[in-house]
Design an enzyme around this catalytic site. Sequence first.
Site, PDB file in Angstrom:
ATOM      1  N   ARG A 123       6.033   6.836 -10.268  1.00 10.35           N
ATOM      2  CA  ARG A 123       6.330   8.058  -8.758  1.00 10.35           C
ATOM      3  C   ARG A 123       7.594   7.834  -7.970  1.00 10.35           C
ATOM      4  O   ARG A 123       8.257   9.304  -7.105  1.00 10.35           O
ATOM      5  CB  ARG A 123       5.263   7.591  -8.039  1.00 10.35           C
ATOM      6  CG  ARG A 123       4.547   8.233  -6.242  1.00 10.35           C
ATOM      7  CD  ARG A 123       3.679   7.751  -5.575  1.00 10.35           C
ATOM      8  NE  ARG A 123       3.086   7.917  -7.188  1.00 10.35           N
ATOM      9  CZ  ARG A 123       1.294   8.018  -6.959  1.00 10.35           C
ATOM     10  NH1 ARG A 123       1.329   7.248  -6.673  1.00 10.35           N
ATOM     11  NH2 ARG A 123       0.830   8.289  -8.000  1.00 10.35           N
ATOM     12  N   TYR A 124       8.212   6.654  -7.787  1.00 16.96           N
ATOM     13  CA  TYR A 124       9.805   6.272  -7.257  1.00 16.96           C
ATOM     14  C   TYR A 124      10.803   6.391  -8.106  1.00 16.96           C
ATOM     15  O   TYR A 124      10.401   5.712  -8.903  1.00 16.96           O
ATOM     16  CB  TYR A 124       9.633   5.643  -6.827  1.00 16.96           C
ATOM     17  CG  TYR A 124       8.082   4.908  -5.253  1.00 16.96           C
ATOM     18  CD1 TYR A 124       7.812   5.571  -3.923  1.00 16.96           C
ATOM     19  CD2 TYR A 124       6.444   5.003  -5.670  1.00 16.96           C
ATOM     20  CE1 TYR A 124       7.172   5.802  -3.171  1.00 16.96           C
ATOM     21  CE2 TYR A 124       5.723   4.123  -5.190  1.00 16.96           C
ATOM     22  CZ  TYR A 124       6.066   4.978  -3.828  1.00 16.96           C
ATOM     23  OH  TYR A 124       4.367   4.889  -2.639  1.00 16.96           O
ATOM     24  N   ARG A 127      11.389   2.367  -9.633  1.00 22.26           N
ATOM     25  CA  ARG A 127      10.543   1.551  -9.499  1.00 22.26           C
ATOM     26  C   ARG A 127       9.207   1.857 -10.708  1.00 22.26           C
ATOM     27  O   ARG A 127       8.678   3.307 -10.486  1.00 22.26           O
ATOM     28  CB  ARG A 127      10.504   0.502  -8.942  1.00 22.26           C
ATOM     29  CG  ARG A 127       9.986   1.638  -7.393  1.00 22.26           C
ATOM     30  CD  ARG A 127       9.582   0.661  -6.303  1.00 22.26           C
ATOM     31  NE  ARG A 127       9.464   0.561  -5.226  1.00 22.26           N
ATOM     32  CZ  ARG A 127      10.037   2.001  -4.333  1.00 22.26           C
ATOM     33  NH1 ARG A 127      10.898   2.844  -4.539  1.00 22.26           N
ATOM     34  NH2 ARG A 127       9.233   2.789  -3.104  1.00 22.26           N
ATOM     35  N   CYS A 136     -10.471  -7.578 -14.771  1.00 21.87           N
ATOM     36  CA  CYS A 136     -10.458  -8.446 -13.956  1.00 21.87           C
ATOM     37  C   CYS A 136     -11.457  -9.622 -14.303  1.00 21.87           C
ATOM     38  O   CYS A 136     -11.940  -9.648 -14.662  1.00 21.87           O
ATOM     39  CB  CYS A 136     -10.041  -8.413 -12.972  1.00 21.87           C
ATOM     40  SG  CYS A 136      -9.238  -6.402 -12.477  1.00 21.87           S
ATOM     41  N   CYS A 140     -13.044  -6.184  -7.719  1.00 26.30           N
ATOM     42  CA  CYS A 140     -13.636  -5.448  -6.329  1.00 26.30           C
ATOM     43  C   CYS A 140     -13.830  -4.319  -6.449  1.00 26.30           C
ATOM     44  O   CYS A 140     -14.310  -4.003  -6.846  1.00 26.30           O
ATOM     45  CB  CYS A 140     -12.452  -5.848  -5.435  1.00 26.30           C
ATOM     46  SG  CYS A 140     -10.989  -6.766  -6.267  1.00 26.30           S
ATOM     47  N   CYS A 143     -12.200  -1.487  -5.659  1.00 26.18           N
ATOM     48  CA  CYS A 143     -11.248  -1.578  -6.363  1.00 26.18           C
ATOM     49  C   CYS A 143     -10.744  -0.236  -6.274  1.00 26.18           C
ATOM     50  O   CYS A 143     -11.488   0.506  -6.680  1.00 26.18           O
ATOM     51  CB  CYS A 143     -10.946  -1.672  -7.542  1.00 26.18           C
ATOM     52  SG  CYS A 143      -9.704  -1.571  -8.677  1.00 26.18           S
ATOM     53  N   ARG A 145      -9.532   1.867  -8.798  1.00 24.88           N
ATOM     54  CA  ARG A 145      -8.292   1.867 -10.099  1.00 24.88           C
ATOM     55  C   ARG A 145     -10.081   1.798 -10.860  1.00 24.88           C
ATOM     56  O   ARG A 145      -9.926   2.000 -12.002  1.00 24.88           O
ATOM     57  CB  ARG A 145      -7.208   1.307 -10.823  1.00 24.88           C
ATOM     58  CG  ARG A 145      -5.953   1.243 -10.254  1.00 24.88           C
ATOM     59  CD  ARG A 145      -5.279   1.867 -10.923  1.00 24.88           C
ATOM     60  NE  ARG A 145      -3.229   1.159 -10.445  1.00 24.88           N
ATOM     61  CZ  ARG A 145      -3.076   0.068  -9.939  1.00 24.88           C
ATOM     62  NH1 ARG A 145      -4.076  -1.012  -9.864  1.00 24.88           N
ATOM     63  NH2 ARG A 145      -1.908   0.408  -9.458  1.00 24.88           N
ATOM     64  N   ASP A 304      -8.050   3.068  -0.324  1.00 26.90           N
ATOM     65  CA  ASP A 304      -8.067   4.907  -0.572  1.00 26.90           C
ATOM     66  C   ASP A 304      -9.625   5.743  -0.689  1.00 26.90           C
ATOM     67  O   ASP A 304     -10.853   5.773  -0.159  1.00 26.90           O
ATOM     68  CB  ASP A 304      -7.829   4.856  -2.262  1.00 26.90           C
ATOM     69  CG  ASP A 304      -6.682   4.335  -2.023  1.00 26.90           C
ATOM     70  OD1 ASP A 304      -5.573   4.463  -1.130  1.00 26.90           O
ATOM     71  OD2 ASP A 304      -6.682   3.752  -2.209  1.00 26.90           O
ATOM     72  N   ASP A 341      -2.378   5.421   1.264  1.00 23.75           N
ATOM     73  CA  ASP A 341      -1.420   5.730   0.072  1.00 23.75           C
ATOM     74  C   ASP A 341      -1.094   7.614  -0.093  1.00 23.75           C
ATOM     75  O   ASP A 341      -2.748   7.662   0.145  1.00 23.75           O
ATOM     76  CB  ASP A 341      -1.883   4.852  -0.993  1.00 23.75           C
ATOM     77  CG  ASP A 341      -0.487   4.513  -2.084  1.00 23.75           C
ATOM     78  OD1 ASP A 341       0.111   5.292  -2.058  1.00 23.75           O
ATOM     79  OD2 ASP A 341      -0.988   3.431  -2.866  1.00 23.75           O
ATOM     80  N   LYS A 348       2.902   5.974  -0.913  1.00 27.61           N
ATOM     81  CA  LYS A 348       2.815   4.931   0.394  1.00 27.61           C
ATOM     82  C   LYS A 348       3.298   5.875   1.804  1.00 27.61           C
ATOM     83  O   LYS A 348       4.774   5.510   2.188  1.00 27.61           O
ATOM     84  CB  LYS A 348       2.589   3.188   0.547  1.00 27.61           C
ATOM     85  CG  LYS A 348       2.259   2.878  -1.273  1.00 27.61           C
ATOM     86  CD  LYS A 348       3.181   1.626  -1.205  1.00 27.61           C
ATOM     87  CE  LYS A 348       1.905   1.147  -2.158  1.00 27.61           C
ATOM     88  NZ  LYS A 348       3.055   1.820  -3.126  1.00 27.61           N
TER      89      LYS A 348
HETATM   90  C1  LIG Z   1       2.849   0.774  -4.949  1.00 25.87           C
HETATM   91  C2  LIG Z   1       3.426   1.430  -5.736  1.00 25.87           C
HETATM   92  C3  LIG Z   1       5.127   0.679  -6.140  1.00 25.87           C
HETATM   93  C4  LIG Z   1       5.497   0.072  -5.418  1.00 25.87           C
HETATM   94  O1  LIG Z   1       5.931   0.546  -4.269  1.00 25.87           O
HETATM   95  P1  LIG Z   1       6.963  -0.898  -3.216  1.00 25.87           P
HETATM   96  O2  LIG Z   1       7.048   0.357  -2.065  1.00 25.87           O
HETATM   97  O3  LIG Z   1       7.869  -1.022  -3.466  1.00 25.87           O
HETATM   98  O4  LIG Z   1       6.076  -1.586  -3.329  1.00 25.87           O
HETATM   99  C5  LIG Z   1       5.945   1.894  -7.384  1.00 25.87           C
HETATM  100  N1  LIG Z   1       5.056   2.777  -8.273  1.00 25.87           N
HETATM  101  C6  LIG Z   1       3.312   3.087  -7.683  1.00 25.87           C
HETATM  102  C7  LIG Z   1       3.129   4.291  -7.904  1.00 25.87           C
HETATM  103  C8  LIG Z   1       2.735   2.253  -6.275  1.00 25.87           C
HETATM  104  O5  LIG Z   1       1.303   2.817  -6.520  1.00 25.87           O
HETATM  105  S1  SF4 Z   2      -8.224  -3.826  -6.982  1.00 26.76           S
HETATM  106 FE1  SF4 Z   2      -9.201  -3.838  -8.653  1.00 26.76          FE
HETATM  107  S2  SF4 Z   2      -7.412  -3.997 -10.295  1.00 26.76           S
HETATM  108 FE2  SF4 Z   2      -6.901  -4.980  -8.478  1.00 26.76          FE
HETATM  109  S3  SF4 Z   2      -8.203  -7.530  -8.563  1.00 26.76           S
HETATM  110 FE3  SF4 Z   2      -9.653  -6.099  -7.810  1.00 26.76          FE
HETATM  111  S4  SF4 Z   2     -11.056  -5.389  -9.532  1.00 26.76           S
HETATM  112 FE4  SF4 Z   2      -9.330  -5.807 -10.468  1.00 26.76          FE
END
Ligand SMILES: *Cc1c(COP(=O)(O)O)cnc(C)c1O
Ligand code: SF4
Length: 443
Positions: A123-124, A127, A136, A140, A143, A145, A304, A341, A348
Amino acid sequence: MSFSNVNQNRIAAEIVDRTSGPQRWTDYRWQLKHSIRDIDTFSRLTGIIFPSDRRERLEQTLKKFPLSITPYYLSLIDRDDYKNDPVFKQSFPDIRELQISRYDMHDPLFEDRDSPVKGITHRYPDRVLMLLNSTCSMYCRHCTRKRQVGDPEAVLTHEEIEAALDYIRDVQQIRDVLLSGGDPLMLDDSFLDWILGRLRQIPHVEVIRIGSRMPAVLPYRVTDQLVQTLRKHHPLWLNTHFNHPCELNPPASAALARLADAGIPLGNQTVLLAGVNDCPRIMRRLFHKLVQNRVRPYYLYQCDMSEGLSHFRTPVGKGIEIIESLIGHTSGFAVPTYVIDAPGGGGKIPVMPNYLISWSTNKVVLRNYEGVITTYKEPDSYEPIFCDRNCNECRLQLDLDDAEEYNVTGIEKLLSDFDDAVSFTPAHTDRLERQEQREREHE
Ligand SMILES: *Cc1c(COP(=O)(O)O)cnc(C)c1O
Ligand code: SF4
């Protein structure tokens, strides 16, 4: 609520009663093997019983997102007040998870759409997020995801991992790789050693990050052997996920100390959760305990808009109120950046209380945390540096051998002197459509 050895001993004894073999509470493999994955076992170990109609609905939530609680994390639950217990609320399903509001989204962050190859979200500019596994030790309930986490089958195949590594190798801009999941520390030490080594072989990967909840939910996973493996691959950073001060008890502190002693810079990501930590005093206690454990509060996330999380969401004002209670009141490094986000994949976005109250051509008016209003007088003469990217002629010194050439994007592009962009316009507006319509008519 306090850390209770009584709970620990009782739960361990109860588990051992039903299984053969010695009790090995601090052995993380034993903890994983005996994680609580169904409501019957939960009730048996805690004595918390649910009426049958509620039971039925709880079972339905488990079809959407599995239950898993390590015996360790279970032992933190205060049985006498479980309904208000932050550990219970984070780990045990709530029938409100079945409600899907019209704003909830399956993949609010568009992580799937920003995925160039399986296992990578890019995305960025510099990175990427690398998702190797979907399991996991504790799931959570909040979560983000939920759509992909929890499926033990969803591990990348060897070919898929190679394709993901190829992608990182091919894209020179990637200087930071963030291993997330699932929880990457569910992978065994030899595999971690292998994947970290492979990433380290890529010259442009400057730093590697691991995101793991293990220090909070299964601190015994942080063994000496794990730490020896991780430290071989420096510079390596680790971000963990504590949401409530009650999670920071002696075993968690010991895990964090082992990681910090190995020279791994530690950060923490907290999710703002209604009924768990939506209180400035709880948050301040959490962040103070984190810095005592050499962990820098990194992000505070607005919850989220993923499906089934509505009961955890708070107004944004709650987060701003929390940040307001921290900035100035406590150490700067105990204050995380509060982020939303962006739904739709915008990434973010930091949000803050306003400190800049007003400004003129030569003064800005600011307020501090106490409400003191002050002015900053801007310099009478400032010679602006108009950058045309010709550092040889610029009176500032920049050693271009080390300076990586990069494209400006976003708002930085609008601010730059060497780029002609003066505005950004959404691709589809009524105004643009009318223009196009007229142009077509004139042709
Ligand atoms: C959060 C995130 C990152 C890392 O973001 P930082 O602001 O550098 O911590 C990188 N890629 C994705 C898709 C993210 O959601
Ligand atoms: S937030 Fe989601 S991915 Fe992260 S530890 Fe919890 S269950 Fe696992």
